[in-house]
Design a protein around this motif. Structure first.
Motif, PDB file in Angstrom:
ATOM      1  N   HIS A  91      31.070  48.602  33.788  1.00 20.16           N
ATOM      2  CA  HIS A  91      30.087  48.117  34.765  1.00 20.16           C
ATOM      3  C   HIS A  91      30.421  46.700  35.210  1.00 20.16           C
ATOM      4  O   HIS A  91      30.350  46.380  36.406  1.00 20.16           O
ATOM      5  N   LEU A  92      30.789  45.849  34.275  1.00 16.03           N
ATOM      6  CA  LEU A  92      31.172  44.474  34.609  1.00 16.03           C
ATOM      7  C   LEU A  92      32.368  44.459  35.556  1.00 16.03           C
ATOM      8  O   LEU A  92      32.389  43.688  36.525  1.00 16.03           O
ATOM      9  N   ALA A  93      33.349  45.318  35.309  1.00 15.51           N
ATOM     10  CA  ALA A  93      34.514  45.391  36.197  1.00 15.51           C
ATOM     11  C   ALA A  93      34.090  45.794  37.599  1.00 15.51           C
ATOM     12  O   ALA A  93      34.562  45.230  38.594  1.00 15.51           O
ATOM     13  N   GLY A  94      33.171  46.757  37.705  1.00 16.82           N
ATOM     14  CA  GLY A  94      32.687  47.185  39.015  1.00 16.82           C
ATOM     15  C   GLY A  94      31.924  46.083  39.740  1.00 16.82           C
ATOM     16  O   GLY A  94      32.126  45.864  40.940  1.00 16.82           O
ATOM     17  N   VAL A  95      31.065  45.384  39.030  1.00 18.01           N
ATOM     18  CA  VAL A  95      30.307  44.286  39.644  1.00 18.01           C
ATOM     19  C   VAL A  95      31.251  43.175  40.067  1.00 18.01           C
ATOM     20  O   VAL A  95      31.124  42.600  41.159  1.00 18.01           O
ATOM     21  N   THR A  96      32.224  42.861  39.216  1.00 20.46           N
ATOM     22  CA  THR A  96      33.190  41.807  39.532  1.00 20.46           C
ATOM     23  C   THR A  96      34.003  42.182  40.765  1.00 20.46           C
ATOM     24  O   THR A  96      34.175  41.349  41.679  1.00 20.46           O
ATOM     25  N   GLU A  97      34.480  43.401  40.824  1.00 19.98           N
ATOM     26  CA  GLU A  97      35.274  43.826  41.982  1.00 19.98           C
ATOM     27  C   GLU A  97      34.418  43.829  43.246  1.00 19.98           C
ATOM     28  O   GLU A  97      34.848  43.370  44.305  1.00 19.98           O
ATOM     29  N   ARG A  98      33.198  44.327  43.137  1.00 12.49           N
ATOM     30  CA  ARG A  98      32.309  44.375  44.296  1.00 12.49           C
ATOM     31  C   ARG A  98      31.975  42.965  44.796  1.00 12.49           C
ATOM     32  O   ARG A  98      31.866  42.727  45.990  1.00 12.49           O
ATOM     33  N   SER A  99      31.834  42.029  43.870  1.00  8.15           N
ATOM     34  CA  SER A  99      31.431  40.674  44.243  1.00  8.15           C
ATOM     35  C   SER A  99      32.601  39.773  44.621  1.00  8.15           C
ATOM     36  O   SER A  99      32.502  38.998  45.564  1.00  8.15           O
ATOM     37  N   GLY A 141      36.073  40.861  44.776  1.00  2.55           N
ATOM     38  CA  GLY A 141      37.221  41.541  45.344  1.00  2.55           C
ATOM     39  C   GLY A 141      38.103  42.142  44.269  1.00  2.55           C
ATOM     40  O   GLY A 141      38.005  41.799  43.094  1.00  2.55           O
ATOM     41  N   PRO A 142      38.991  43.065  44.659  1.00  2.00           N
ATOM     42  CA  PRO A 142      39.821  43.799  43.701  1.00  2.00           C
ATOM     43  C   PRO A 142      40.714  42.913  42.830  1.00  2.00           C
ATOM     44  O   PRO A 142      40.916  43.193  41.672  1.00  2.00           O
ATOM     45  N   ALA A 143      41.218  41.823  43.360  1.00  2.00           N
ATOM     46  CA  ALA A 143      42.130  40.970  42.589  1.00  2.00           C
ATOM     47  C   ALA A 143      41.419  40.327  41.403  1.00  2.00           C
ATOM     48  O   ALA A 143      42.014  40.120  40.355  1.00  2.00           O
TER      49      ALA A 143
END
Length: 119
Positions: free
Chosen positions: A103-111, A113-115
């Motif tokens: 979930h943290l990875a998804g929130v981080t990517e959404r907020s 960006g993918p990098a």
């Protein structure tokens, strides 16, 4: 006067502590089933309320009470919210670390960006 040194203690492992707290709470629960589950989730609301109380106390917003808390108190209450949330998550899944990390990875990517989520 010599100063005594406190022996260096390793901080407890987050997920081991969450598991230990969950095990202890589960062994001492007063309610089973859905009622127990709902009460475990409601504990989070209680802890968030304590954050609000500490912020009000740290800012002296209540003129009758004045300043009753410090920002360090707020920090402690925020930690209680995090711990309570992680224990609640463990109540819902035997893999709280995996669920949280995904979930943290998804929130981080959404907020950010993918990098940002690739490390």
């Amino acid at each position: 006067m010599t100063q005594q040194r406190t022996p260096h203690c390793e901080p407890p492992d987050l997920w081991t502590s969450v598991e230990d707290l969950w095990t202890w709470l589960d062994a001492n629960r007063k309610h089973d089933g859905e009622t127990g589950l709902v009460l475990r989730m409601l504990k989070l609301t209680e802890e968030v309320g304590e954050v609000a109380q500490a912020v009000i106390g740290a800012t002296g917003q209540n003129p009758r009470k004045g300043v009753t808390h410090t920002w360090e108190d707020v920090q402690g209450e925020l930690c209680d919210v995090v711990i309570t949330a992680l224990v609640a998550l463990r109540t819902l899944t035997p893999d709280p670390a995996g669920v949280f990390e995904r979930h943290l990875a998804g929130v981080t990517e959404r907020s950010l960006g993918p990098a940002a989520s690739s490390g």
